[in-house]
Design an enzyme around this catalytic site. Structure first.
Site, PDB file in Angstrom:
ATOM      1  N   ASP A  45      -3.053 -87.472  23.024  1.00 23.49           N
ATOM      2  CA  ASP A  45      -4.022 -87.925  22.149  1.00 23.49           C
ATOM      3  C   ASP A  45      -4.108 -89.476  22.389  1.00 23.49           C
ATOM      4  O   ASP A  45      -3.278 -90.326  22.570  1.00 23.49           O
ATOM      5  CB  ASP A  45      -3.876 -87.769  20.599  1.00 23.49           C
ATOM      6  CG  ASP A  45      -3.999 -86.461  20.397  1.00 23.49           C
ATOM      7  OD1 ASP A  45      -4.427 -85.433  21.235  1.00 23.49           O
ATOM      8  OD2 ASP A  45      -3.487 -85.568  19.334  1.00 23.49           O
ATOM      9  N   LEU A  46      -5.509 -90.050  22.084  1.00 23.62           N
ATOM     10  CA  LEU A  46      -5.789 -91.444  22.284  1.00 23.62           C
ATOM     11  C   LEU A  46      -4.700 -92.200  21.504  1.00 23.62           C
ATOM     12  O   LEU A  46      -4.201 -93.375  21.842  1.00 23.62           O
ATOM     13  CB  LEU A  46      -7.003 -91.783  21.747  1.00 23.62           C
ATOM     14  CG  LEU A  46      -7.374 -93.223  21.449  1.00 23.62           C
ATOM     15  CD1 LEU A  46      -7.545 -94.180  22.618  1.00 23.62           C
ATOM     16  CD2 LEU A  46      -8.848 -93.183  20.542  1.00 23.62           C
TER      17      LEU A  46
END
Length: 229
Positions: free
Chosen positions: A67-68
């Protein structure tokens, strides 16, 4: 739970992406929080692990993603053959990923298993949710590393690889990951305290077991004001 506004994408510079390992078949990179794994939609989201590496080393291929807001270790293939071999290892659950996380609350024990299906939340995209009717099977193992008065440091291993799995699973049992703007109702600001700290897999060319580790960039006492012991 409504989805908070997506913050402006301000990626870390290329030098923030550190290589842990490089050979003819693959890279193992240490992704900083705030950097996309692969380019997003639009030119303003072109900066990513893949784009940074391809600019320096030529064509690269994604094997899995973080995830970012998650930091830590990622495998990036340097050939389509290596990508295919590594992707098959993921499909066969031969690759072990170990994470460190700081979560809210007092844990009820020293280890456990979360076995709850995860599906899309069609009313609040991009959220995922526990869905016993249409969700896909998802399993997470956890171990207590350190318990504070208000929060805990956990070691996590996802057995399956669903989107947002660790974040949804921990929130579902009442222990959201600190800094999670999507799943922690108490979120105010700051980074997501989730770090992919170890990878164990078979090298795609030699077939030999390889292990890579990364020191977590946070600890229980240094995360936020409410994580003191």
């Amino acid at each position: 739970m409504s989805v908070p506004p997506e913050p402006e994408y301000r990626p870390p510079p290329p030098e923030a992406l550190k290589l842990i390992h490089a050979d003819e078949d693959l890279f193992v990179a240490n992704k900083p929080a705030g950097l996309l794994s692969v380019p997003g939609r639009g030119s303003h989201k072109s900066a990513s692990v893949l784009s940074y590496l391809s600019e320096l080393y030529g064509p690269v291929f994604d094997v899995h993603r973080l995830d970012l807001d998650t930091s830590g270790l990622m495998i990036v293939a340097r050939s389509q053959l290596a990508q295919s071999t590594l992707a098959q290892q993921f499909a066969d659950r031969k690759i072990t990923k170990t994470y460190n996380a700081l979560v809210r609350g007092q844990m009820a024990g020293v280890s456990g298993e979360i076995d709850l299906p995860i599906g899309r939340d069609w009313n609040e995209r991009p959220l995922r949710r526990i869905d016993h009717d249409a969700g896909k099977p998802a399993k997470t193992l956890w171990w207590l590393e350190k318990q504070g008065k208000m929060n805990a440091h956990l070691r996590l291993q996802p057995v399956t690889g669903r989107t947002h799995q660790l974040r949804v699973h921990l929130a579902s049992i009442g222990h959201p990951i600190l800094g999670d703007r999507l799943y922690d109702s108490g979120y105010s600001s700051g980074r997501l305290y989730l770090h992919a700290g170890r990878l164990d897999f078979e090298h795609p060319s030699t077939g030999k077991p390889v292990h890579f580790q990364s020191v977590k960039p946070f600890d229980l006492q240094g995360a936020t004001a409410d994580t003191r012991l």
